[in-house]
Structures are given as C-alpha cells and as structure tokens.
Design a protein around this motif. Structure first.
Motif, PDB file in Angstrom:
ATOM      1  N   LEU A 141      55.058-140.038   9.565  1.00 43.45           N
ATOM      2  CA  LEU A 141      55.397-138.508   8.889  1.00 43.45           C
ATOM      3  C   LEU A 141      56.221-137.661   9.472  1.00 43.45           C
ATOM      4  O   LEU A 141      56.154-137.186  10.590  1.00 43.45           O
ATOM      5  CB  LEU A 141      54.051-137.940   9.067  1.00 43.45           C
ATOM      6  N   ASN A 142      57.491-137.987   8.639  1.00 43.92           N
ATOM      7  CA  ASN A 142      58.484-137.108   9.234  1.00 43.92           C
ATOM      8  C   ASN A 142      58.493-135.422   9.161  1.00 43.92           C
ATOM      9  O   ASN A 142      57.951-135.201   7.728  1.00 43.92           O
ATOM     10  CB  ASN A 142      59.824-137.681   8.347  1.00 43.92           C
ATOM     11  N   PRO A 143      59.095-134.699   9.640  1.00 38.71           N
ATOM     12  CA  PRO A 143      58.913-133.207   9.392  1.00 38.71           C
ATOM     13  C   PRO A 143      59.652-132.913   8.166  1.00 38.71           C
ATOM     14  O   PRO A 143      60.551-133.768   7.681  1.00 38.71           O
ATOM     15  CB  PRO A 143      59.824-132.709  10.602  1.00 38.71           C
ATOM     16  N   VAL A 144      59.119-131.973   7.366  1.00 45.42           N
ATOM     17  CA  VAL A 144      59.665-131.568   6.267  1.00 45.42           C
ATOM     18  C   VAL A 144      60.511-130.196   6.280  1.00 45.42           C
ATOM     19  O   VAL A 144      59.738-129.477   7.036  1.00 45.42           O
ATOM     20  CB  VAL A 144      58.348-131.225   5.017  1.00 45.42           C
ATOM     21  N   GLY A 145      61.626-130.147   5.740  1.00 45.63           N
ATOM     22  CA  GLY A 145      62.604-128.997   5.911  1.00 45.63           C
ATOM     23  C   GLY A 145      63.094-129.108   7.113  1.00 45.63           C
ATOM     24  O   GLY A 145      63.132-130.038   7.874  1.00 45.63           O
ATOM     25  N   SER A 146      63.888-127.992   7.530  1.00 42.75           N
ATOM     26  CA  SER A 146      64.476-127.898   8.697  1.00 42.75           C
ATOM     27  C   SER A 146      63.946-127.265   9.872  1.00 42.75           C
ATOM     28  O   SER A 146      63.733-125.929   9.557  1.00 42.75           O
ATOM     29  CB  SER A 146      66.031-127.079   8.362  1.00 42.75           C
ATOM     30  N   ILE A 147      63.441-127.834  10.879  1.00 45.41           N
ATOM     31  CA  ILE A 147      62.793-127.227  12.015  1.00 45.41           C
ATOM     32  C   ILE A 147      63.626-126.808  13.144  1.00 45.41           C
ATOM     33  O   ILE A 147      64.284-127.884  13.454  1.00 45.41           O
ATOM     34  CB  ILE A 147      61.535-128.080  12.413  1.00 45.41           C
ATOM     35  N   PRO A 148      63.798-125.756  13.640  1.00 41.75           N
ATOM     36  CA  PRO A 148      64.809-125.550  14.939  1.00 41.75           C
ATOM     37  C   PRO A 148      64.539-126.339  15.925  1.00 41.75           C
ATOM     38  O   PRO A 148      63.242-126.608  16.211  1.00 41.75           O
ATOM     39  CB  PRO A 148      64.473-124.021  15.247  1.00 41.75           C
ATOM     40  N   ALA A 149      65.346-126.872  16.617  1.00 42.48           N
ATOM     41  CA  ALA A 149      65.405-127.673  17.727  1.00 42.48           C
ATOM     42  C   ALA A 149      64.491-126.925  18.835  1.00 42.48           C
ATOM     43  O   ALA A 149      64.005-127.873  19.647  1.00 42.48           O
ATOM     44  CB  ALA A 149      66.832-128.038  18.239  1.00 42.48           C
ATOM     45  N   THR A 150      64.568-125.856  19.057  1.00 42.65           N
ATOM     46  CA  THR A 150      63.826-125.193  19.866  1.00 42.65           C
ATOM     47  C   THR A 150      62.367-125.085  19.644  1.00 42.65           C
ATOM     48  O   THR A 150      61.699-124.472  20.458  1.00 42.65           O
ATOM     49  CB  THR A 150      64.406-123.839  20.291  1.00 42.65           C
ATOM     50  N   ALA A 151      61.923-125.475  18.426  1.00 37.17           N
ATOM     51  CA  ALA A 151      60.520-125.013  18.077  1.00 37.17           C
ATOM     52  C   ALA A 151      59.597-125.969  18.828  1.00 37.17           C
ATOM     53  O   ALA A 151      59.964-127.148  19.122  1.00 37.17           O
ATOM     54  CB  ALA A 151      60.515-125.465  16.484  1.00 37.17           C
ATOM     55  N   THR A 152      58.397-125.537  19.300  1.00 39.77           N
ATOM     56  CA  THR A 152      57.307-126.320  19.919  1.00 39.77           C
ATOM     57  C   THR A 152      56.209-126.260  19.312  1.00 39.77           C
ATOM     58  O   THR A 152      55.698-125.005  18.761  1.00 39.77           O
ATOM     59  CB  THR A 152      57.108-125.596  21.612  1.00 39.77           C
ATOM     60  N   ILE A 153      55.368-127.065  19.460  1.00 39.22           N
ATOM     61  CA  ILE A 153      54.003-127.292  18.702  1.00 39.22           C
ATOM     62  C   ILE A 153      53.002-126.244  19.225  1.00 39.22           C
ATOM     63  O   ILE A 153      52.890-126.346  20.630  1.00 39.22           O
ATOM     64  CB  ILE A 153      53.467-128.888  18.855  1.00 39.22           C
ATOM     65  N   THR A 154      52.452-125.489  18.584  1.00 40.79           N
ATOM     66  CA  THR A 154      51.404-124.572  19.075  1.00 40.79           C
ATOM     67  C   THR A 154      49.918-125.265  18.634  1.00 40.79           C
ATOM     68  O   THR A 154      48.825-125.150  19.238  1.00 40.79           O
ATOM     69  CB  THR A 154      51.294-123.303  18.183  1.00 40.79           C
ATOM     70  N   SER A 155      49.767-126.161  17.277  1.00 40.04           N
ATOM     71  CA  SER A 155      48.735-126.870  17.231  1.00 40.04           C
ATOM     72  C   SER A 155      48.982-127.759  15.954  1.00 40.04           C
ATOM     73  O   SER A 155      49.888-127.775  15.373  1.00 40.04           O
ATOM     74  CB  SER A 155      47.322-125.891  16.701  1.00 40.04           C
ATOM     75  N   VAL A 156      47.990-128.799  15.779  1.00 39.55           N
ATOM     76  CA  VAL A 156      48.036-129.962  15.046  1.00 39.55           C
ATOM     77  C   VAL A 156      46.868-129.832  14.223  1.00 39.55           C
ATOM     78  O   VAL A 156      45.877-130.133  14.983  1.00 39.55           O
ATOM     79  CB  VAL A 156      48.669-131.284  15.619  1.00 39.55           C
ATOM     80  N   VAL A 157      46.827-129.864  12.920  1.00 34.79           N
ATOM     81  CA  VAL A 157      45.519-130.140  11.970  1.00 34.79           C
ATOM     82  C   VAL A 157      46.096-131.683  11.237  1.00 34.79           C
ATOM     83  O   VAL A 157      46.985-131.834  10.991  1.00 34.79           O
ATOM     84  CB  VAL A 157      45.436-129.055  11.024  1.00 34.79           C
ATOM     85  N   TRP A 158      44.807-132.534  11.256  1.00 32.35           N
ATOM     86  CA  TRP A 158      45.226-133.781  10.426  1.00 32.35           C
ATOM     87  C   TRP A 158      43.830-134.114   9.773  1.00 32.35           C
ATOM     88  O   TRP A 158      42.709-133.405   9.986  1.00 32.35           O
ATOM     89  CB  TRP A 158      45.191-134.852  11.706  1.00 32.35           C
ATOM     90  N   SER A 159      44.081-135.049   8.855  1.00 33.10           N
ATOM     91  CA  SER A 159      42.894-135.683   7.948  1.00 33.10           C
ATOM     92  C   SER A 159      43.485-136.899   7.622  1.00 33.10           C
ATOM     93  O   SER A 159      44.658-137.125   7.372  1.00 33.10           O
ATOM     94  CB  SER A 159      42.799-134.933   6.690  1.00 33.10           C
ATOM     95  N   TRP A 160      42.755-137.982   7.543  1.00 34.83           N
ATOM     96  CA  TRP A 160      42.755-139.198   6.977  1.00 34.83           C
ATOM     97  C   TRP A 160      41.686-139.975   6.599  1.00 34.83           C
ATOM     98  O   TRP A 160      40.753-139.433   6.516  1.00 34.83           O
ATOM     99  CB  TRP A 160      43.623-140.051   8.336  1.00 34.83           C
ATOM    100  N   GLY A 161      41.906-140.942   5.812  1.00 33.70           N
ATOM    101  CA  GLY A 161      40.861-141.787   5.095  1.00 33.70           C
ATOM    102  C   GLY A 161      41.377-142.987   4.596  1.00 33.70           C
ATOM    103  O   GLY A 161      42.584-143.199   4.526  1.00 33.70           O
ATOM    104  N   LEU A 162      40.343-143.807   4.541  1.00 38.11           N
ATOM    105  CA  LEU A 162      40.700-145.222   4.095  1.00 38.11           C
ATOM    106  C   LEU A 162      39.556-145.502   2.756  1.00 38.11           C
ATOM    107  O   LEU A 162      38.474-145.082   3.058  1.00 38.11           O
ATOM    108  CB  LEU A 162      40.454-146.333   5.037  1.00 38.11           C
ATOM    109  N   SER A 163      39.857-146.721   2.193  1.00 44.31           N
ATOM    110  CA  SER A 163      38.837-146.899   1.228  1.00 44.31           C
ATOM    111  C   SER A 163      37.682-147.622   1.911  1.00 44.31           C
ATOM    112  O   SER A 163      36.651-147.588   1.193  1.00 44.31           O
ATOM    113  CB  SER A 163      39.655-147.749   0.057  1.00 44.31           C
ATOM    114  N   ARG A 164      38.022-148.236   2.802  1.00 48.24           N
ATOM    115  CA  ARG A 164      36.837-148.851   3.485  1.00 48.24           C
ATOM    116  C   ARG A 164      37.227-148.781   4.764  1.00 48.24           C
ATOM    117  O   ARG A 164      38.433-148.629   5.284  1.00 48.24           O
ATOM    118  CB  ARG A 164      36.436-150.309   2.915  1.00 48.24           C
ATOM    119  N   TYR A 165      35.962-149.010   5.758  1.00 50.94           N
ATOM    120  CA  TYR A 165      36.524-148.982   7.292  1.00 50.94           C
ATOM    121  C   TYR A 165      36.309-150.128   7.755  1.00 50.94           C
ATOM    122  O   TYR A 165      34.901-150.566   8.154  1.00 50.94           O
ATOM    123  CB  TYR A 165      35.654-147.833   8.150  1.00 50.94           C
ATOM    124  N   PRO A 166      37.232-151.034   8.133  1.00 49.27           N
ATOM    125  CA  PRO A 166      36.977-152.703   8.682  1.00 49.27           C
ATOM    126  C   PRO A 166      36.245-152.410  10.074  1.00 49.27           C
ATOM    127  O   PRO A 166      36.518-151.634  10.933  1.00 49.27           O
ATOM    128  CB  PRO A 166      38.490-152.960   8.915  1.00 49.27           C
TER     129      PRO A 166
END
Length: 101
Positions: free
Chosen positions: A9-34
């Motif tokens: 998942l590549n960043p969207v838009g132009s993010i400054p090179a000096t920007a640092t992460i403060t938090s990450v939120v995620w969600s994922w899902g599959l049709s079934r869980y092997p």
C-alpha cells in the motif's frame, strides 16, 4: 514452510520527507480464513512488522517515529505449499497513517 502473499500500500499524495508517523489504523479481511493463516502489517519492508492475525482492525503506535512517506505492507501467510483450496479472496483492506512534520 510458510508461503506469503504481499499487498503493498503506497502512500497517497505528496508526503513531506520529514514527516514521521504518529499512529497507524488498519483493517483487513478475507472471504475465509485458511487454517494456519498469519497476517502481518509492515512498514516499508518485511523487517519492521507487527502481527495482526487475531485483530482484523485496530490501531498501533508501533511505527511511531518512522518515515510516513514509505509504503505499508500486509503479509498474508499460510503454512504449506501449493494453492489454498478453496481460495481465500481479499475483501476491503485499509491502512491509515497519521503523521506530523
């Protein structure tokens, strides 16, 4: 042996090179869980990862301070070889990176 499928998942838009992460939120899902499924959320490479197998959505501060202009990666793994049968299809996968600069 664990076989992995990587979703980059590549960043969207132009993010400054000096920007640092403060938090990450995620969600994922599959049709079934092997059987034996393992899921990691990674920052830029597969060497900086957290295990999100048991949590299909959440937030983390594990990546705080890392560059925000880098890709995030989902690594979906299943033990064994060959194809997963029946197949597991991806659903909506999302990563939101909050940052400061």
């Amino acid at each position: 042996m664990i076989i992995y499928y990587y979703l980059q998942l590549n960043p969207v838009g132009s993010i400054p090179a000096t920007a640092t992460i403060t938090s990450v939120v995620w969600s994922w899902g599959l049709s079934r869980y092997p059987t034996g499924l393992i899921v990691y959320l990674c920052h830029n490479t597969t060497s900086a990862c957290i295990n999100v197998t048991s949590t299909g959505s959440g937030s983390t501060s594990s990546f705080n301070g890392l560059p925000a202009n880098k890709k995030m990666i989902y690594a979906f793994g299943v033990a064994g070889s060959g194809s997963v049968s029946p197949p597991a299809y991806g659903q909506v996968d999302q990563v939101i990176v909050n940052y400061q600069y």
